[in-house]
Design a protein around this motif. Structure first.
Motif, PDB file in Angstrom:
ATOM      1  N   GLY A  78      -7.378 -20.786  52.719  1.00 16.08           N
ATOM      2  CA  GLY A  78      -7.937 -19.646  51.999  1.00 16.08           C
ATOM      3  C   GLY A  78      -8.746 -18.738  52.895  1.00 16.08           C
ATOM      4  O   GLY A  78      -8.707 -18.825  54.125  1.00 16.08           O
ATOM      5  N   VAL A  79      -9.490 -17.851  52.249  1.00 17.60           N
ATOM      6  CA  VAL A  79     -10.289 -16.859  52.967  1.00 17.60           C
ATOM      7  C   VAL A  79     -11.663 -17.424  53.307  1.00 17.60           C
ATOM      8  O   VAL A  79     -12.081 -17.439  54.465  1.00 17.60           O
ATOM      9  N   MET A  80     -12.396 -17.904  52.294  1.00 20.32           N
ATOM     10  CA  MET A  80     -13.724 -18.470  52.513  1.00 20.32           C
ATOM     11  C   MET A  80     -13.803 -19.820  51.810  1.00 20.32           C
ATOM     12  O   MET A  80     -13.427 -19.941  50.646  1.00 20.32           O
ATOM     13  N   GLY A  81     -14.297 -20.833  52.521  1.00 19.60           N
ATOM     14  CA  GLY A  81     -14.362 -22.151  51.914  1.00 19.60           C
ATOM     15  C   GLY A  81     -15.457 -23.020  52.505  1.00 19.60           C
ATOM     16  O   GLY A  81     -15.879 -22.849  53.644  1.00 19.60           O
ATOM     17  N   ASP A  82     -15.903 -23.961  51.684  1.00 14.63           N
ATOM     18  CA  ASP A  82     -16.920 -24.934  52.073  1.00 14.63           C
ATOM     19  C   ASP A  82     -16.397 -26.305  51.672  1.00 14.63           C
ATOM     20  O   ASP A  82     -16.143 -26.552  50.488  1.00 14.63           O
ATOM     21  N   MET A  83     -16.223 -27.210  52.653  1.00 16.60           N
ATOM     22  CA  MET A  83     -15.664 -28.528  52.349  1.00 16.60           C
ATOM     23  C   MET A  83     -16.546 -29.631  52.920  1.00 16.60           C
ATOM     24  O   MET A  83     -16.962 -29.579  54.076  1.00 16.60           O
ATOM     25  N   ASP A  84     -16.796 -30.654  52.088  1.00 15.03           N
ATOM     26  CA  ASP A  84     -17.429 -31.896  52.512  1.00 15.03           C
ATOM     27  C   ASP A  84     -16.416 -33.011  52.299  1.00 15.03           C
ATOM     28  O   ASP A  84     -15.915 -33.192  51.184  1.00 15.03           O
ATOM     29  N   LEU A  85     -16.126 -33.764  53.360  1.00 12.60           N
ATOM     30  CA  LEU A  85     -15.090 -34.791  53.308  1.00 12.60           C
ATOM     31  C   LEU A  85     -15.649 -36.110  53.827  1.00 12.60           C
ATOM     32  O   LEU A  85     -16.117 -36.189  54.971  1.00 12.60           O
ATOM     33  N   ASP A  86     -15.599 -37.155  52.997  1.00 13.05           N
ATOM     34  CA  ASP A  86     -16.041 -38.494  53.376  1.00 13.05           C
ATOM     35  C   ASP A  86     -14.818 -39.388  53.565  1.00 13.05           C
ATOM     36  O   ASP A  86     -13.940 -39.454  52.692  1.00 13.05           O
ATOM     37  N   ILE A  87     -14.770 -40.086  54.716  1.00 15.81           N
ATOM     38  CA  ILE A  87     -13.592 -40.874  55.081  1.00 15.81           C
ATOM     39  C   ILE A  87     -13.966 -42.340  55.259  1.00 15.81           C
ATOM     40  O   ILE A  87     -14.773 -42.676  56.150  1.00 15.81           O
ATOM     41  N   PRO A  88     -13.408 -43.243  54.456  1.00 16.06           N
ATOM     42  CA  PRO A  88     -13.655 -44.674  54.648  1.00 16.06           C
ATOM     43  C   PRO A  88     -12.780 -45.225  55.777  1.00 16.06           C
ATOM     44  O   PRO A  88     -11.823 -44.577  56.213  1.00 16.06           O
ATOM     45  N   ASP A  89     -13.088 -46.449  56.233  1.00 16.22           N
ATOM     46  CA  ASP A  89     -12.363 -46.994  57.382  1.00 16.22           C
ATOM     47  C   ASP A  89     -11.098 -47.750  57.005  1.00 16.22           C
ATOM     48  O   ASP A  89     -10.383 -48.230  57.886  1.00 16.22           O
ATOM     49  N   TYR A  90     -10.789 -47.879  55.704  1.00 16.68           N
ATOM     50  CA  TYR A  90      -9.609 -48.649  55.318  1.00 16.68           C
ATOM     51  C   TYR A  90      -8.387 -47.776  55.037  1.00 16.68           C
ATOM     52  O   TYR A  90      -7.325 -48.283  54.695  1.00 16.68           O
ATOM     53  N   TYR A  91      -8.511 -46.468  55.194  1.00 15.27           N
ATOM     54  CA  TYR A  91      -7.354 -45.572  55.134  1.00 15.27           C
ATOM     55  C   TYR A  91      -6.978 -45.135  56.546  1.00 15.27           C
ATOM     56  O   TYR A  91      -7.845 -44.977  57.414  1.00 15.27           O
TER      57      TYR A  91
END
Length: 215
Positions: free
Chosen positions: A145-158
Protein backbone atom coordinates in the motif's frame (compact mmCIF):
# COMPACT_ATOMS: atom_id res chain seq x y z
CA UNK A 1 31.36 33.91 6.63
CA UNK A 2 31.11 30.71 8.75
CA UNK A 3 30.28 27.35 7.27
CA UNK A 4 26.77 27.41 8.74
CA UNK A 5 26.00 30.89 7.37
CA UNK A 6 27.39 29.89 3.98
CA UNK A 7 25.06 26.88 3.82
CA UNK A 8 22.08 29.01 4.84
CA UNK A 9 22.94 31.63 2.20
CA UNK A 10 23.26 29.03 -0.55
CA UNK A 11 20.00 27.43 0.58
CA UNK A 12 18.16 30.76 0.49
CA UNK A 13 19.53 31.50 -3.01
CA UNK A 14 18.43 28.09 -4.26
CA UNK A 15 14.97 28.48 -2.74
CA UNK A 16 14.63 31.92 -4.28
CA UNK A 17 15.63 30.65 -7.71
CA UNK A 18 13.18 27.76 -7.46
CA UNK A 19 10.41 30.17 -6.46
CA UNK A 20 11.19 32.39 -9.42
CA UNK A 21 11.29 29.47 -11.85
CA UNK A 22 7.87 28.38 -10.57
CA UNK A 23 7.34 25.86 -13.32
CA UNK A 24 9.80 23.42 -11.78
CA UNK A 25 8.38 23.16 -8.26
CA UNK A 26 5.85 25.05 -6.20
CA UNK A 27 6.74 26.70 -2.93
CA UNK A 28 4.37 24.38 -1.01
CA UNK A 29 5.98 21.30 -2.54
CA UNK A 30 9.41 22.64 -1.64
CA UNK A 31 8.36 23.18 1.98
CA UNK A 32 6.88 19.67 2.04
CA UNK A 33 10.14 18.21 0.71
CA UNK A 34 12.17 20.06 3.33
CA UNK A 35 9.85 18.80 6.09
CA UNK A 36 10.19 15.23 4.83
CA UNK A 37 13.98 15.49 4.79
CA UNK A 38 14.00 17.07 8.25
CA UNK A 39 11.70 14.31 9.53
CA UNK A 40 14.07 11.63 8.19
CA UNK A 41 16.99 13.49 9.81
CA UNK A 42 15.17 13.53 13.17
CA UNK A 43 14.35 9.82 12.97
CA UNK A 44 17.95 8.92 12.14
CA UNK A 45 19.06 10.91 15.20
CA UNK A 46 16.69 9.10 17.53
CA UNK A 47 13.95 11.73 17.84
CA UNK A 48 11.26 9.35 16.57
CA UNK A 49 8.15 11.27 17.67
CA UNK A 50 9.19 14.60 16.16
CA UNK A 51 10.53 12.85 13.07
CA UNK A 52 7.23 11.20 12.24
CA UNK A 53 5.39 14.43 13.03
CA UNK A 54 7.43 16.27 10.37
CA UNK A 55 6.96 13.36 7.94
CA UNK A 56 3.19 13.49 8.47
CA UNK A 57 3.04 17.28 7.94
CA UNK A 58 5.18 16.99 4.81
CA UNK A 59 3.00 14.20 3.44
CA UNK A 60 -0.17 16.24 4.06
CA UNK A 61 1.31 19.27 2.25
CA UNK A 62 2.28 17.09 -0.70
CA UNK A 63 -1.24 15.69 -0.71
CA UNK A 64 -2.74 19.18 -0.75
CA UNK A 65 -0.42 20.50 -3.45
CA UNK A 66 -0.14 17.39 -5.60
CA UNK A 67 -3.46 15.59 -5.33
CA UNK A 68 -3.23 14.27 -8.90
CA UNK A 69 0.29 12.98 -8.20
CA UNK A 70 -0.87 11.21 -5.04
CA UNK A 71 -3.78 9.62 -6.88
CA UNK A 72 -1.40 8.54 -9.65
CA UNK A 73 0.98 6.95 -7.13
CA UNK A 74 -1.95 5.13 -5.50
CA UNK A 75 -3.13 3.82 -8.88
CA UNK A 76 0.38 2.67 -9.80
CA UNK A 77 0.72 0.93 -6.44
CA UNK A 78 -2.66 -0.76 -6.91
CA UNK A 79 -1.74 -1.79 -10.46
CA UNK A 80 1.49 -3.37 -9.23
CA UNK A 81 -0.50 -5.13 -6.51
CA UNK A 82 -2.84 -6.66 -9.07
CA UNK A 83 0.06 -7.66 -11.29
CA UNK A 84 2.12 -9.30 -8.55
CA UNK A 85 -0.65 -10.76 -6.40
CA UNK A 86 -1.04 -13.89 -8.49
CA UNK A 87 2.73 -14.40 -8.76
CA UNK A 88 3.12 -14.19 -4.99
CA UNK A 89 0.45 -16.85 -4.50
CA UNK A 90 1.26 -19.89 -6.64
CA UNK A 91 -1.65 -21.85 -5.18
CA UNK A 92 -5.35 -21.16 -5.69
CA UNK A 93 -7.75 -20.13 -2.94
CA UNK A 94 -6.01 -17.09 -1.46
CA UNK A 95 -7.92 -14.05 -0.19
CA UNK A 96 -7.49 -10.69 -1.96
CA UNK A 97 -8.59 -7.44 -0.27
CA UNK A 98 -8.40 -3.80 -1.38
CA UNK A 99 -9.53 -0.83 0.70
CA UNK A 100 -8.77 2.82 1.38
CA UNK A 101 -8.24 2.21 5.10
CA UNK A 102 -7.88 -1.05 7.01
CA UNK A 103 -7.01 -2.24 10.50
CA UNK A 104 -5.98 -5.78 11.51
CA UNK A 105 -5.88 -6.53 15.24
CA UNK A 106 -4.58 -10.09 15.08
CA UNK A 107 -2.65 -9.92 18.34
CA UNK A 108 -5.48 -10.11 20.86
CA UNK A 109 -7.04 -13.54 20.35
CA UNK A 110 -6.54 -16.69 18.20
CA UNK A 111 -7.07 -16.13 14.47
CA UNK A 112 -7.18 -18.32 11.38
CA UNK A 113 -4.02 -17.98 9.30
CA UNK A 114 -4.88 -17.96 5.58
CA UNK A 115 -2.93 -17.01 2.48
CA UNK A 116 -3.96 -13.48 1.49
CA UNK A 117 -3.01 -10.30 -0.33
CA UNK A 118 -4.04 -6.97 1.20
CA UNK A 119 -3.70 -3.50 -0.34
CA UNK A 120 -4.67 -0.20 1.30
CA UNK A 121 -3.92 3.50 1.11
CA UNK A 122 -3.74 3.72 4.92
CA UNK A 123 -3.37 0.64 7.07
CA UNK A 124 -2.44 -0.57 10.53
CA UNK A 125 -1.69 -4.25 11.13
CA UNK A 126 -0.83 -6.03 14.38
CA UNK A 127 -0.01 -9.70 13.74
CA UNK A 128 1.01 -12.22 16.38
CA UNK A 129 1.83 -15.48 14.60
CA UNK A 130 1.82 -17.36 17.92
CA UNK A 131 -1.96 -16.81 17.98
CA UNK A 132 -2.41 -17.87 14.34
CA UNK A 133 -3.99 -21.21 13.46
CA UNK A 134 -2.69 -22.26 10.02
CA UNK A 135 -5.02 -23.87 7.49
CA UNK A 136 -2.23 -25.01 5.16
CA UNK A 137 1.37 -26.15 5.33
CA UNK A 138 2.65 -22.94 3.73
CA UNK A 139 0.87 -19.62 4.29
CA UNK A 140 1.73 -16.52 2.26
CA UNK A 141 0.63 -13.16 3.69
CA UNK A 142 1.13 -10.02 1.59
CA UNK A 143 0.59 -6.42 2.73
CA UNK A 144 1.10 -3.61 0.23
CA UNK A 145 0.00 0.00 0.00
CA UNK A 146 0.82 3.67 0.25
CA UNK A 147 1.11 4.21 4.03
CA UNK A 148 1.20 1.46 6.63
CA UNK A 149 2.16 0.57 10.18
CA UNK A 150 2.84 -3.09 11.00
CA UNK A 151 3.79 -4.91 14.21
CA UNK A 152 4.71 -8.56 13.67
CA UNK A 153 5.51 -11.11 16.40
CA UNK A 154 7.22 -14.34 15.31
CA UNK A 155 7.42 -17.49 17.47
CA UNK A 156 10.29 -19.97 17.09
CA UNK A 157 8.16 -22.99 16.12
CA UNK A 158 7.18 -21.69 12.67
CA UNK A 159 9.46 -21.57 9.67
CA UNK A 160 9.22 -17.89 8.69
CA UNK A 161 10.48 -15.96 5.67
CA UNK A 162 10.17 -12.16 5.50
CA UNK A 163 10.54 -9.72 2.62
CA UNK A 164 9.97 -6.10 3.70
CA UNK A 165 10.49 -2.80 1.88
CA UNK A 166 9.75 0.78 2.92
CA UNK A 167 10.57 3.72 0.65
CA UNK A 168 10.22 6.29 3.46
CA UNK A 169 10.14 5.19 7.10
CA UNK A 170 11.72 2.49 9.21
CA UNK A 171 12.12 -1.26 9.66
CA UNK A 172 12.86 -2.55 13.16
CA UNK A 173 13.93 -6.19 13.27
CA UNK A 174 14.23 -7.58 16.79
CA UNK A 175 15.62 -4.35 18.19
CA UNK A 176 17.81 -3.36 15.23
CA UNK A 177 16.26 -0.38 13.49
CA UNK A 178 16.97 1.18 10.10
CA UNK A 179 15.28 4.49 9.34
CA UNK A 180 15.22 6.91 6.44
CA UNK A 181 14.81 6.04 2.77
CA UNK A 182 14.70 2.77 0.82
CA UNK A 183 14.90 0.34 3.71
CA UNK A 184 14.79 -3.33 2.80
CA UNK A 185 14.84 -6.53 4.88
CA UNK A 186 15.14 -10.13 3.73
CA UNK A 187 15.20 -12.81 6.44
CA UNK A 188 14.56 -16.53 6.79
CA UNK A 189 14.48 -18.42 10.08
CA UNK A 190 17.14 -21.08 10.62
CA UNK A 191 14.48 -23.79 11.04
CA UNK A 192 12.59 -22.86 7.87
CA UNK A 193 13.23 -26.10 5.99
CA UNK A 194 12.67 -28.36 9.02
CA UNK A 195 9.31 -27.12 10.30
CA UNK A 196 5.93 -28.60 9.40
CA UNK A 197 4.30 -25.18 8.99
CA UNK A 198 5.84 -22.30 7.07
CA UNK A 199 4.79 -18.65 6.83
CA UNK A 200 6.02 -16.14 4.27
CA UNK A 201 5.28 -12.47 4.99
CA UNK A 202 5.76 -9.86 2.24
CA UNK A 203 5.35 -6.19 3.18
CA UNK A 204 5.81 -3.19 0.88
CA UNK A 205 4.88 0.44 1.63
CA UNK A 206 5.78 3.81 0.17
CA UNK A 207 5.65 5.32 3.68
CA UNK A 208 5.71 2.87 6.54
CA UNK A 209 6.86 1.72 9.95
CA UNK A 210 7.49 -2.02 10.34
CA UNK A 211 8.34 -3.54 13.73
CA UNK A 212 9.27 -7.24 13.79
CA UNK A 213 9.90 -9.10 17.06
CA UNK A 214 11.16 -12.65 17.66
CA UNK A 215 9.35 -14.21 20.62
Amino acid sequence: MGKRNRIIAIGMICIGMLMLSGKWISFLSLVALLLLLFGIYKIRNGDIKKGYTFLAIGAILILLDNLILVVAISLISLGLFYGKSKKMHPNEGFIQKMSFMSNFDWDQSPWVMKSMSVWHVLGESDLDLSLGMPEERETIIVFQGVMGDMDLDIPDYYGVEIEAFVLFGSIDFDGKKDSGMMNRLTWKSANYMDTDYKVKVIVSYIVGDIDIRLI
